[in-house]
Structures are given as structure tokens and as C-alpha cells.
Design an enzyme around this catalytic site. Sequence first.
Site, mmCIF file in Angstrom:
data_model
loop_
_atom_site.group_PDB
_atom_site.id
_atom_site.type_symbol
_atom_site.label_atom_id
_atom_site.label_comp_id
_atom_site.label_asym_id
_atom_site.label_seq_id
_atom_site.Cartn_x
_atom_site.Cartn_y
_atom_site.Cartn_z
ATOM 1 C CG HIS A 1 -0.400 0.210 2.525
ATOM 2 N ND1 HIS A 1 -0.157 -0.826 3.413
ATOM 3 C CD2 HIS A 1 0.008 1.331 3.157
ATOM 4 C CE1 HIS A 1 0.351 -0.339 4.530
ATOM 5 N NE2 HIS A 1 0.457 0.976 4.402
ATOM 6 C CG ASP B 1 0.002 -4.267 2.686
ATOM 7 O OD1 ASP B 1 0.162 -3.784 1.550
ATOM 8 O OD2 ASP B 1 -0.101 -3.570 3.707
ATOM 9 C CB SER C 1 3.107 1.821 6.265
ATOM 10 O OG SER C 1 1.899 1.931 6.946
#
Length: 468
Positions: free
Chosen positions: A109, A139, A215
Amino acid sequence: MFRSISTAVVTAMCMAFSAGLNPARAQDRRVPSSPAELRLSYAPIVQRVQPAVVNVYAAKVVQNRNPLLDDPIFRRFFGVPGQQQEQVQRSLGSGVIVDSSGLVVTNVHVIEGADQVKVSLSDKREFEAEIVLKDPRSDLAVLRLKDSHEKFPALDFTNSDELMVGDVVLAIGNPFGVGQTVTHGIISALARTQVGITDYQFFIQTDAPINPGNSGGALVDMNGRLAGINTAIYSRSGGSQGIGFAIPANMVRVVVASAKSGGKAVKRPWLGAKLQAVTPEIAESLGLRSPTGALVASVVPNGPAAKAGLKSSDLIIGIDGQTVDDPNAFEYRFATRPLGGTAQIDVQRGGKPAKLTVALESAPDAGRNELVVTARSPFQGAKVSTITPAVADELHLDADTEGVVITELGDDSPAAQVGFQKGDIILAVNNQKIGKTGDLEKVAGVSQRIWRITLVRGGQQINVTLGG
């Protein structure tokens, strides 16, 4: 602030008073006996780990159409018909160097849809990066630094199955774009399976402060090894509230190994069986003390599970000596096993224990035949695939599902504009059965005034009629 200071003062006064009354208790507190005791710190770990944690910058060019351009008067005086303005959208995240050749792991992402990806090292040097592999199911994405001719500092993986609740960990990343930041905390929980972030619901939970921008960053243990990749937080405010989630290192290891081998997709073991959670009602009917394990709902003929002797209504309770609490836990542990070997599965059948040996092999994928529909039709711009066992496994479909599935859609494609969605299964068009992508390509190439389409979305069959 004042309240904290006041509390500290009162506490100190009470301790001094108590010590005066009880000399023995005064011995519980002592002055550090050496300069070394004053220097106890996480700094040695940070200094060793920090150079391997990077900042990831992704840029995407998008076309912004001014709605005023649809006004003919406005177009006449202020613009050219159809003129569009380009805008660059940027996203910021973190990453971890996991191989000295310059392989970097981050989250999908963070770089999704990017036209350009740059990586900034802790010493402020920047490199352009190419996307080597994307694995939306976990992910995780793997990047490679371009035009690099040196050995980079890299982190080793820990065995995330050996982590325990209460272990101290450090989170390193670039929160809010302020620059590389280190926070510390403990592992709050393991095997979190109700998070809803990726296909593999099995996360490390930590109270180490994690914020937007973290992230793809590193969660490291006290040996300076990579315990997980920080990927999400639970927050009502957008900032850290002490509940962060990381993808375990053992899953990261699988994705990196696929990238190193030159694969464009991650190959994982295929069980060939559909599992379901054990509800309290099911547990009561099976005579179980608690609703744990993964119940086998169906088995694919001639698949690895069938060949191992697994049957419907079997209850899987363990794999290779590790307890299985639910289907998510089994899928994670099975998916992190290396291809080519075997796994020992513990089951209960009719209340009696049994051990089965399952071969670790990937799902058959011959005949996928992916293509993008280019013919002028409602399907134009859709990327489609024939449903093979591998595709069914990726999309969590029943193994006997037939048809063609939409795997990707361009944002401005005709297929997206008429309402198709990723995951739609096309069964028939104008009463012609669609069994493979070639069938859809053929029927889409014939001009039609009316398109009658039968599809499955979310398990529900839908009949759609569109004008040509």
C-alpha cells in the site's frame, strides 16, 4: 506537567519519611555504583539496525479534469476542449534492507500505483528503485535499488514463531515524514487474526508507538534482528494509541525468497481444502471443551489434502507441533512452510486423534491465460483470468468455481465506468457460456446493441443488461 511534578514530589517526601522510620527500606534504593550503570541504553542496537531502515517515496501522476471544461462557453473563452491538468500524488512510507545487494521490503500500500519510487538511506543518499515483486495477499513488496554498486547494511530475520508476549521490541520508521524515528515497547499479543488487513490474518501486536509513515518499517528484537514489518495501527485519532500491527518475519522471509529466485509472484503451498471456523454450536456438537481449531468443510479431489487422507468434518488442531486456533492461524502457518517438503497435520476425527502427512506443493495454474480486453465493449480495459485452482486459492473461491474473473481494472476504463469490480466472475454473455478468457475475448469483439451479462459478485449471481 504540574500534576506529574507534584505527584513526584509527594512520592519522594513519603519515601524519605518512610526511610527515616524504617532504615531497612532505605536499602531498597541505591545510587548507581558505576558510570556504566548510567549508560544502560538501546543505543547499541539502534546504531547497528538504523542504517538498514530506509524511507520510501512513491509518486503517481494523475489526470485531473476540470468539470467546467464540459461547459461550451467556458471552453470557448478559457480552455481547449478536453484539456486536462496533471497532478503528482505522493505517498510516504518506510522500508527495510534485507539483502546487502540492495533488496528492500516495504508494504504494497506504500507503493501501489506508483510511477516512480525513490529510497532514501539513513545517510541521506537517495536511490531510484524498481519494483521486483508485489504480493497483495500479504501486503508486502520487494524493491531493488537501481545503479548501486556497493554492499548495503541489511537486517537478518528472527524466527517470529519464537517471539513471546512481553518481549521488548523497537519500531523504526519515518512517522509523519519527520525523519527516521525509533520508539520502543513490548509485544502485546501474538497471532492476531481479526484485523482484516491482508489475506493472511496473523499479526504481531505491539504497543511501540507506530504512526502514519511507519508503514513498511522495521520491528526489531533485542538482538537487532527483524521481527516484523510494521503495517497498520488501530486508531480513532489517526495517531498512535498503543495498538500497532506487524507482519511476522517468517512471512516476510517467504516473500523475499520468491523475489530472490526471480519469481513475479509468491508461490505458496496449496492445501486443496476449504476450512471454516469452529463456532460454539459446532464445538458443542463435536463435544469440544472450547471452539478452537479449523474444521474441514470440503476437500478438492486429487489435491494434497485428499492424497494425505484429509476428510470433510475433520478438525485440524495443529501443524508441525504448533497449535491451530482457527482457520486464519492454519493458513498462515501452512503458507510459511517451504515448498517441496511435507507438513505434519494433527486432526481429530470422530473424537480420536490422527496424524496426516501433507505434501507442500503449489496449486496448479496451467491455463490461467490472463489478458486485457481491448475490444470496444463493456469489458474494455478489464484484465481477466481463467479460474484455475491457483486463482481460486488466491481469491478464496471454491475449488470447483468455473468462469473468468476480473483481476484488475483501470480507474478510467470503460469496464470500471459501467460498474464492473475486481473479483467479478463472468459466467455468460448474451447466453454464451464463458469458460475461459478466450471465450470472453471472442464475444467482446462482436459489436452488440444489447449486452446481457451473468456474473457472480460476493457469492451472489447477478443478471445485468447494458446498452451497446
